[in-house]
Design an enzyme around this catalytic site. Structure first.
Site, PDB file in Angstrom:
ATOM      1  CD  GLU A 143      -2.025   7.401   2.904  1.00 50.63           C
ATOM      2  OE1 GLU A 143      -0.803   7.187   2.899  1.00 50.63           O
ATOM      3  OE2 GLU A 143      -2.816   6.809   3.660  1.00 50.63           O
TER       4      GLU A 143
ATOM      5  CD  GLN B 288      -3.064   0.700   2.233  1.00 48.04           C
ATOM      6  OE1 GLN B 288      -3.999  -0.010   1.896  1.00 48.04           O
ATOM      7  NE2 GLN B 288      -2.941   1.166   3.463  1.00 48.04           N
TER       8      GLN B 288
ATOM      9  CE  LYS C 120       2.027   5.399   7.312  1.00 50.91           C
ATOM     10  NZ  LYS C 120       1.432   4.056   7.144  1.00 50.91           N
TER      11      LYS C 120
ATOM     12  CB  SER D 130      -6.301   6.900   2.924  1.00 52.47           C
ATOM     13  OG  SER D 130      -7.439   6.200   3.367  1.00 52.47           O
TER      14      SER D 130
ATOM     15  CD  GLU E 267       1.650   1.046   8.648  1.00 57.33           C
ATOM     16  OE1 GLU E 267       0.416   1.183   8.584  1.00 57.33           O
ATOM     17  OE2 GLU E 267       2.451   1.977   8.435  1.00 57.33           O
TER      18      GLU E 267
ATOM     19  CG  ASP F  35       1.076   0.227   5.238  1.00 58.90           C
ATOM     20  OD1 ASP F  35       0.943  -0.954   5.620  1.00 58.90           O
ATOM     21  OD2 ASP F  35       0.155   1.068   5.316  1.00 58.90           O
TER      22      ASP F  35
ATOM     23  CG  ASP G 293      -2.439   0.584  10.593  1.00 61.04           C
ATOM     24  OD1 ASP G 293      -3.222   0.981  11.492  1.00 61.04           O
ATOM     25  OD2 ASP G 293      -2.582   0.911   9.399  1.00 61.04           O
TER      26      ASP G 293
ATOM     27  CE  LYS H  79      -3.435   4.319  10.086  1.00 54.12           C
ATOM     28  NZ  LYS H  79      -3.916   3.293   9.124  1.00 54.12           N
TER      29      LYS H  79
END
Length: 434
Positions: free
Chosen positions: A205, A163, A394, A373, A291, A242, A318, A343
């Protein structure tokens, strides 16, 4: 004078044009705070619930009027009268009011919007910057950025399973210089892509989404861009990946099926083969962080990956941890991963977010503060990264205002801190043994 007198939410749009919440909190003194809530595309199944309306006739079912109503008609009456400085008390009151383990009744998006707005109103009341209010007198560390300059997986239409392909300017002396290095590499990469006849449109992103010939092609092209910009891969600038492996893990077959994104002929790997492949990449390229290298429910895979690579490279959970202390505590006990992605909307309050960061640090895990995102112009995560001395952030590529807003806020903070500011670069990866 610091008593909350009004709470108001409205529906606004995020960077993908989807609805989200904006919440405002007012106090007797006139102090004011506003918080906006981000949204993810690749979400962990254990994340707190993002409440959506489900009305297909309006925003394709993604409306947030229910969450807005929950703020205005339920949460507001319960927190009006609180001292705005009582962040933990307010957050705990909202958690209790919701009464579910995943905030599914009121919605984590409703609760988080209030939580952020409360913190901002308290900072406004005290006439201090948000990072200073949240972090206290020892706030000083500017985070090392992980800049997502190639978007794949669920963040773009590029035929790449992983990703995010990130650059990490850990060799820079200051955050300001790190940002400059990243911007220069971003533009060098764009030039290289154009010369190859590849797309330079950007993904969610802000990174490019070209049709590379697999993972290695993507990494090697980034290395060329680092060198073209005048920097040394593995010394000045490192690589981060990631994998977002849960997005292409087939639970029935128990394989990592790259064909989901890369098409017919792509690899299909067992957990052991996935670990072998990641080890090959680490040995071949200057990769410093990976990640979600394994599926969020593949605990055996995570433990095996950590045993194999945990001393060489940062292994960030994550979807695996979803900013939740219960999952993090289990990971620490079982020696799975060595870092947690933070997050705020995965858990739903600032209090719980800070609890997760504290638990990670106590265990020797790093904490990487992260965007989603689907973002907004809200720059709260920049303040959180500095307030907690997290050391890593990030927040996307070097394009799109929703990403740049966070970088610009970090520039302001570094400027305000002056000589006190620290940019630790490689030292922020204190979980590595090499």
């Amino acid at each position: 004078m610091s008593i909350i007198t009004d709470v108001y939410a409205r529906e606004v749009l995020d960077s993908r044009g989807n609805p989200t919440l904006e919440v405002e909190v007012y106090t007797e003194s006139g102090a004011f705070g506003r918080g906006m809530v981000p949204s993810g595309a690749s979400t962990g199944e254990h994340e707190a619930v993002e409440l959506r309306d489900g009305d297909k006739a309006r925003y394709g079912g993604l409306g947030t009027q229910k969450a807005v109503d929950n703020v205005n008609n339920v949460i507001a009456e319960h927190i009006i009268g609180f001292d705005v400085r009582d962040q933990q008390g307010i957050d705990r009151a909202m958690i209790a009011l919701d009464g579910t383990p995943n905030k599914g009744k009121l919605g984590a998006n409703a609760i988080l919007g209030v939580s952020i707005a409360v913190a901002r109103a308290a900072a406004d009341y005290l006439e201090v910057p948000l990072y200073s209010y949240l972090g206290g007198f020892n706030t000083k560390v500017l985070p090392t950025p992980m800049m997502n300059i190639i978007n794949g997986g669920s963040h773009s239409d590029a035929p790449i399973a992983f990703q995010e392909f990130m650059i990490v300017p850990a060799g820079a002396p200051t955050f300001k210089e790190a940002l400059r290095w990243g911007a220069e590499i971003f533009h060098a990469l764009k030039k290289i892509l154009k010369e190859r006849g590849l797309e330079t449109a950007v993904g969610d992103e802000g990174g490019f989404a070209p049709r590379f010939n697999g993972t290695e092609d993507g990494v090697e092209t980034i290395i060329k861009a680092i060198e073209a910009a005048g920097y040394v891969p593995g010394k000045d600038v490192f690589i981060g990946l990631d994998c977002a492996s849960s997005e292409f893990y087939d639970a029935e077959r128990k394989v990592y099926d790259y064909t989901k994104f890369e098409g017919e002929g792509a690899a299909v790997r067992t957990a052991a083969e996935q670990i072998d492949y990641l080890e090959e990449l680490v040995n071949k390229y200057p990769i410093i962080t990976i990640e979600d290298g394994m599926d969020e429910n593949d605990w055996d895979g995570w433990k095996a990956l950590t045993e194999r690579l945990g001393g060489k490279v940062q292994l960030v959970g994550d979807d695996f941890f979803v900013t939740n202390t219960a999952y993090l505590e289990k990971g620490i006990a079982e020696h799975a991963a060595n870092s947690i992605l933070i997050k705020v909307n995965q858990i739903g309050t600032l209090t719980e977010t800070f609890d997760a960061i504290e638990m990670a640090k106590e265990a020797g895990y790093t904490a990487v503060v992260s965007h989603r995102s689907g973002e907004t112009e809200d720059s709260t995560i920049a303040d959180i990264a500095v307030a907690t001395n997290a050391g890593q952030i990030k927040t996307g590529s070097l394009s799109r205002t929703d990403r740049i807003a966070k970088y610009n806020q970090l520039l302001r903070i570094e400027d305000q801190l002056g000589e006190v500011a620290e940019y630790r670069g490689l030292k922020s990866f204190y979980n590595l043994k090499k």
